[in-house]
Scaffold this motif. Sequence first.
Motif, PDB file in Angstrom:
ATOM      1  N   CYS A 162      25.856 -18.709  99.936  1.00 19.05           N
ATOM      2  CA  CYS A 162      24.890 -17.190  98.880  1.00 19.05           C
ATOM      3  C   CYS A 162      25.833 -16.095 100.653  1.00 19.05           C
ATOM      4  O   CYS A 162      26.503 -16.841 101.236  1.00 19.05           O
ATOM      5  N   GLN A 163      25.019 -15.178 100.126  1.00 19.17           N
ATOM      6  CA  GLN A 163      25.022 -14.423 100.959  1.00 19.17           C
ATOM      7  C   GLN A 163      24.921 -14.445 102.358  1.00 19.17           C
ATOM      8  O   GLN A 163      25.332 -14.172 103.634  1.00 19.17           O
ATOM      9  N   GLU A 164      23.535 -15.846 102.853  1.00 19.58           N
ATOM     10  CA  GLU A 164      22.657 -15.807 103.374  1.00 19.58           C
ATOM     11  C   GLU A 164      23.585 -17.510 104.309  1.00 19.58           C
ATOM     12  O   GLU A 164      22.917 -17.528 105.430  1.00 19.58           O
ATOM     13  N   GLU A 165      23.862 -18.016 103.018  1.00 18.17           N
ATOM     14  CA  GLU A 165      23.992 -19.545 103.270  1.00 18.17           C
ATOM     15  C   GLU A 165      25.547 -20.125 103.019  1.00 18.17           C
ATOM     16  O   GLU A 165      26.319 -18.939 102.837  1.00 18.17           O
ATOM     17  N   PRO A 166      26.492 -20.423 104.092  1.00 20.14           N
ATOM     18  CA  PRO A 166      25.222 -21.735 104.351  1.00 20.14           C
ATOM     19  C   PRO A 166      24.565 -22.014 106.534  1.00 20.14           C
ATOM     20  O   PRO A 166      23.696 -22.337 106.770  1.00 20.14           O
ATOM     21  N   ALA A 167      24.768 -20.200 106.960  1.00 16.14           N
ATOM     22  CA  ALA A 167      24.207 -19.706 107.297  1.00 16.14           C
ATOM     23  C   ALA A 167      22.984 -19.852 108.206  1.00 16.14           C
ATOM     24  O   ALA A 167      22.601 -20.880 109.136  1.00 16.14           O
ATOM     25  N   ARG A 168      21.719 -19.508 107.510  1.00 19.99           N
ATOM     26  CA  ARG A 168      20.779 -20.002 107.753  1.00 19.99           C
ATOM     27  C   ARG A 168      20.580 -21.965 108.090  1.00 19.99           C
ATOM     28  O   ARG A 168      20.009 -22.242 108.740  1.00 19.99           O
ATOM     29  N   SER A 169      20.750 -22.147 107.207  1.00 21.30           N
ATOM     30  CA  SER A 169      20.824 -23.448 106.911  1.00 21.30           C
ATOM     31  C   SER A 169      21.338 -24.636 108.033  1.00 21.30           C
ATOM     32  O   SER A 169      20.895 -25.456 108.038  1.00 21.30           O
ATOM     33  N   VAL A 170      22.341 -24.410 107.961  1.00 20.93           N
ATOM     34  CA  VAL A 170      23.242 -24.992 109.383  1.00 20.93           C
ATOM     35  C   VAL A 170      22.187 -24.651 110.574  1.00 20.93           C
ATOM     36  O   VAL A 170      21.300 -25.874 111.423  1.00 20.93           O
ATOM     37  N   SER A 171      21.931 -23.921 110.953  1.00 19.21           N
ATOM     38  CA  SER A 171      20.947 -23.476 112.120  1.00 19.21           C
ATOM     39  C   SER A 171      19.864 -24.435 112.590  1.00 19.21           C
ATOM     40  O   SER A 171      19.777 -24.545 113.215  1.00 19.21           O
ATOM     41  N   TYR A 172      18.970 -24.773 110.720  1.00 15.36           N
ATOM     42  CA  TYR A 172      18.057 -25.422 110.890  1.00 15.36           C
ATOM     43  C   TYR A 172      18.497 -26.743 111.219  1.00 15.36           C
ATOM     44  O   TYR A 172      17.726 -28.010 111.576  1.00 15.36           O
ATOM     45  N   ALA A 173      19.607 -26.501 110.786  1.00 14.43           N
ATOM     46  CA  ALA A 173      20.081 -28.746 110.648  1.00 14.43           C
ATOM     47  C   ALA A 173      20.791 -29.036 111.490  1.00 14.43           C
ATOM     48  O   ALA A 173      20.832 -30.288 111.559  1.00 14.43           O
ATOM     49  N   LEU A 174      20.498 -28.249 112.862  1.00 11.67           N
ATOM     50  CA  LEU A 174      21.058 -28.957 113.830  1.00 11.67           C
ATOM     51  C   LEU A 174      20.800 -29.575 114.895  1.00 11.67           C
ATOM     52  O   LEU A 174      21.471 -30.869 115.459  1.00 11.67           O
ATOM     53  N   LEU A 175      19.853 -29.578 114.593  1.00  6.87           N
ATOM     54  CA  LEU A 175      19.143 -30.568 115.563  1.00  6.87           C
ATOM     55  C   LEU A 175      18.799 -31.645 114.462  1.00  6.87           C
ATOM     56  O   LEU A 175      18.561 -32.999 115.009  1.00  6.87           O
ATOM     57  N   PRO A 176      18.352 -31.954 113.032  1.00  6.95           N
ATOM     58  CA  PRO A 176      18.352 -33.051 112.727  1.00  6.95           C
ATOM     59  C   PRO A 176      19.606 -33.921 112.675  1.00  6.95           C
ATOM     60  O   PRO A 176      19.565 -35.142 112.688  1.00  6.95           O
ATOM     61  N   LEU A 177      20.706 -33.348 112.524  1.00  5.98           N
ATOM     62  CA  LEU A 177      22.159 -34.499 112.488  1.00  5.98           C
ATOM     63  C   LEU A 177      22.082 -34.897 114.167  1.00  5.98           C
ATOM     64  O   LEU A 177      22.619 -35.869 113.603  1.00  5.98           O
ATOM     65  N   VAL A 178      21.361 -34.254 115.049  1.00  2.71           N
ATOM     66  CA  VAL A 178      22.046 -34.637 117.020  1.00  2.71           C
ATOM     67  C   VAL A 178      20.891 -35.779 116.636  1.00  2.71           C
ATOM     68  O   VAL A 178      21.493 -36.866 116.958  1.00  2.71           O
ATOM     69  N   ARG A 179      19.985 -35.016 115.475  1.00  3.29           N
ATOM     70  CA  ARG A 179      18.428 -36.519 116.301  1.00  3.29           C
ATOM     71  C   ARG A 179      19.037 -37.683 115.132  1.00  3.29           C
ATOM     72  O   ARG A 179      18.677 -39.556 115.342  1.00  3.29           O
ATOM     73  N   THR A 180      20.192 -37.090 114.345  1.00  8.17           N
ATOM     74  CA  THR A 180      20.230 -38.707 113.406  1.00  8.17           C
ATOM     75  C   THR A 180      21.912 -39.326 113.953  1.00  8.17           C
ATOM     76  O   THR A 180      22.123 -39.923 113.299  1.00  8.17           O
ATOM     77  N   GLY A 181      22.539 -38.990 114.526  1.00 11.51           N
ATOM     78  CA  GLY A 181      23.371 -39.678 115.033  1.00 11.51           C
ATOM     79  C   GLY A 181      24.681 -39.302 114.473  1.00 11.51           C
ATOM     80  O   GLY A 181      26.066 -39.026 114.493  1.00 11.51           O
ATOM     81  N   ARG A 182      24.702 -37.609 114.041  1.00 14.12           N
ATOM     82  CA  ARG A 182      25.181 -37.494 113.763  1.00 14.12           C
ATOM     83  C   ARG A 182      25.930 -36.501 114.558  1.00 14.12           C
ATOM     84  O   ARG A 182      26.229 -34.660 113.541  1.00 14.12           O
ATOM     85  N   ALA A 183      26.269 -36.039 115.205  1.00 18.37           N
ATOM     86  CA  ALA A 183      26.460 -35.100 116.383  1.00 18.37           C
ATOM     87  C   ALA A 183      27.420 -34.611 116.257  1.00 18.37           C
ATOM     88  O   ALA A 183      27.658 -33.120 116.788  1.00 18.37           O
ATOM     89  N   ASP A 184      28.996 -35.211 115.913  1.00 20.73           N
ATOM     90  CA  ASP A 184      30.317 -34.530 115.399  1.00 20.73           C
ATOM     91  C   ASP A 184      30.392 -33.915 114.414  1.00 20.73           C
ATOM     92  O   ASP A 184      30.715 -32.629 114.222  1.00 20.73           O
ATOM     93  N   ARG A 185      28.856 -33.562 113.267  1.00 19.60           N
ATOM     94  CA  ARG A 185      28.942 -33.283 112.291  1.00 19.60           C
ATOM     95  C   ARG A 185      28.603 -31.727 112.690  1.00 19.60           C
ATOM     96  O   ARG A 185      29.037 -30.827 112.111  1.00 19.60           O
ATOM     97  N   ALA A 186      27.039 -32.123 113.540  1.00 21.10           N
ATOM     98  CA  ALA A 186      26.239 -30.751 114.104  1.00 21.10           C
ATOM     99  C   ALA A 186      27.515 -29.716 114.923  1.00 21.10           C
ATOM    100  O   ALA A 186      27.509 -28.836 114.853  1.00 21.10           O
ATOM    101  N   ARG A 187      28.673 -30.166 115.672  1.00 20.96           N
ATOM    102  CA  ARG A 187      29.591 -29.446 116.151  1.00 20.96           C
ATOM    103  C   ARG A 187      30.266 -28.982 114.953  1.00 20.96           C
ATOM    104  O   ARG A 187      30.058 -27.429 115.964  1.00 20.96           O
ATOM    105  N   GLU A 188      30.497 -29.514 114.543  1.00 16.48           N
ATOM    106  CA  GLU A 188      31.671 -28.356 113.547  1.00 16.48           C
ATOM    107  C   GLU A 188      30.244 -27.541 112.863  1.00 16.48           C
ATOM    108  O   GLU A 188      31.411 -26.384 112.730  1.00 16.48           O
TER     109      GLU A 188
END
Length: 1002
Positions: free
Chosen positions: A207-233
Amino acid sequence: MPTDAPHPQSTDELLHALQENHRRPYGRTRTVTAEELVDAAERFDEPVPLIHALLELQEAYTYGSDPRKSPVVFARLLTLFDEQPDAFDERLRHQLFWRFKWVANALIALPEIPLTSLRQWLGEMRDRYEKAGLGLQPYYGQAYQLAAHVGEDTTLAYELWAARRRTPLSDCEACEIRERALHRADAGDDERALEIWAPVLAGKESCQEEPARSVSYALLPLVRTGRADRARELHLAGYRACRRNPGMAGEVGRHLEFCALTGNEGRGVELLAENRNLFDEVDSPLDLLHFLTGVEVLLSRVESLGHGELPVAGYAGRAWTVASLRAEVRERGEGLAARFDTRNGTTLHSGHRRERLDRAPLLDALELTLRSRGLDDLAEGASRTDAATGSGTAAAPTVPRTVEALPEAVPELILRARELDELGHPDARACWARLRTLVAAPGYTHPDDPAVGPYVRLCADLLSDEANRAAERDEFAAAVELQEEAAGLYEDAGAPGDAALARACALLAAAEIPAEIPAGTPSEGGEGEARAEAMADALTEAHAGVVRLHEETPGLAPYVEGRLLRLRASALGLRLQASGDQEHVAPVLAEVELLETFALRHSIDGQVSGAKLLRAGTYALSGDLPAAVTEADALRKRLTEHGPAWHLPRVLGLRGRLQLGLRDASAAYADLTEGLRLAAAWPADAVDTGRLHGDLAEACMHLGRPDEALTQLTRAAEAELRAEKRTDAFCAYSNAAQLCLDLGRIEDCIALLDSLLTEPDVAAGKVDDRLVAQLRLVRARALHAGDDLKAATAEFVTLAAESAGWEDDPGSHAMIAAETAMLLAESGEFERAGEAVGRALAAHALAPRHEQLSNCLRELARLQAQQEGPDGLDAALAHLATAGRIADEARAAGFEPVGRSLDSALAYEHGRVNAYAGQYDDALAALEKALALVGEPGPETGSAGEWAECVRLAGIVEGVYLERPAAALTRLDAAVDRLAALGHTDERQQLASLAAQLRDEA
């Protein structure tokens, strides 16, 4: 802050102005314009225009991060609805009830609004929804968000909301996914949160705000679960969507936090500078709290690494360091959190702040961009350790070398510097640098030592060294001035040989200053050839001048005479390079012979090497690459046996370039890799590692290793920056960005270019404007490739306006204006597209760009017919008629396109355009013509692909739209057999699938 927008004189003009304002990005300009349009709407005394204006104003306040004003505007809308409900059609009524949620969110973001008032508003929302017969799921969604904000009864509120069926007034799927995922993330269940987030992070829900808002929240969970490359993208794409946006300040803060916790503190500081506007433009206390907390996480990390005094961007009106801004941000952040907790009667926000600030780094280093910069780079204005030591291409270790410590005593240091300088040894630079510091210090006393000589001679030595550095940076005018000053001081010191050498260097540097060619200067090859002729003439004069100095200066020391002979040969070598005239080959070789004979007689190994390098280069310029390789091999053998060792990387670099010329990429790769390995043993400025990396990138491309080539291009740029060759560095970065785009690494490309375009010297206009335009052009293309049509079009429009003033380069303007026209047409702005293509055609008349203009006109025709159908046919055919005239011009000029034939491509487009407009007989006739122009396919893939596409479209037109499936199948079956016999499997499969579909539908 009134705007320049015209005042609407009618309701039609008002509605048009509202539509124009709606296209603007959120921010103060859009908000102020919306306020003015509300004032204008009130003058018409009609409810519907006023409703539209108020809706636009509330949206501007809501997404411009001004929550205090949004409820006030909505109150006016609600009053209008109560008083004149008939003025609200179904769409406006939907908008009104939708925005109850906006007001609820706005009130939550204001700590001065009591909690009872928040609950009263939710009660009002529930009552209104029930009265209107609307489902209550949106109400329960807002009740959950309030509970989550306060930190009480969250689980119950979540269940009451999540268990209900969605209604037309529910938040979009993407926003609801975000809330459900955050509920799990707040409970510490990263895996479940990411599972819920998956459709949004993959772009399936937006939508107008998404996925930008969700991305910002998901970055650290991605790193914590071993998905650092996806967090980078996601960081690269998500940050671009929210940067500098006051309405997404909290998201920016989370991106800063992500940088701080993944070893990217330097990037975090750069992003902070890019978002300095948020310190003063965010009016939402809640958004500001989230932003400042992210800023404090970053600054705390930077300060803990010992960079508390690093200058950073902060609040306007004063200069900030990391430490001072951190203190300011902490005070403000704590104050905001305390205000929310006081209002809510909990400690949730203070506790959440502490939790974020107490997080330990998750990774030591996660490479986020192609241009990662450390804090030391920012603090010292210097690049990181020489990239040659970590190029990723040489498995062998760096060659060990023992470096002597600099003498402590000044006399010994001066003598050591001169000794090394006579040898051409790279370590001489360190000696001169140390002496420069000592001489500049207050109270310096020059040694009274006959072996050292007078102070004036030392000053001359330092000037000469500085001049040599300037020449290496292509700052030839400065080099001339410094060498002339050094020559005068050498004469004063009684060193005529050194004075002659300095003047000779000045002569050569002066000849290398690019000549100013007056407009209209006659030359068969144009301005470029005229410039080359002027340089060749200047180098001829410089050579004569050096010869005179050589012959007229008595008592020359061997090292000075050797350098003068080297300058003589170099001047003629540069002349050959500038002119390309084969008559200039023999004079170079004659001078090289003199140099080598002299150097051998006096055992000057550095000049023997220099002579052989010049000879090999001369052979290469003359076109005799095998002879050049033979000479380079002989030199490599001699250097291995006799030295100087620091010449080996240069010889390997030359040999690598020669192998590229001989199309032996593997040999080139081996030589260049070895050259970089050996170069790592010497000071960074001893070898042109930037060129080695650049040439290695070319070898990698020939070997089919584009990702490695990209790494080498960025290392080349870093090396050029260290050498203060900023133009060369930006050119290398431009090539890297283009390669990123070619590889489909869109976000890497944009992130790299964003970093470059925010460099201080770029912003200050100190970098060549055409080079900057090239960077912006690649960025605009990347934005388009990344489906950001709006941003890409805006950049192209700006570039087209700027390039219109390039009187010396109308061809580039033609190309840029043509691309601009295509993007405007893609956006449906055909009138502006027509204006742009008109400018492109005018520039094309001055500097023909047949293929680009033909491509553009055909694309405009296709888009107009596709989007407007029969109504756009006349305009589309007019574009194709112009493309036909360009094809005629190209044919008459003997122009050969790089891609498809302009004539066959034009005939195909006539077929497609007529098909879009429903003129199927004309479409089929055009496609028959295209097939005749393309001709029967052969073994080559290119023509087979074009031929098969013409057959495919003709089959669709004939079999589907003209309802002649038998004829279409006869055409398709024959084509399938033809392609199968030629081995064109992919093309055959496409046509076979279409034939099968026609048979199924028959």
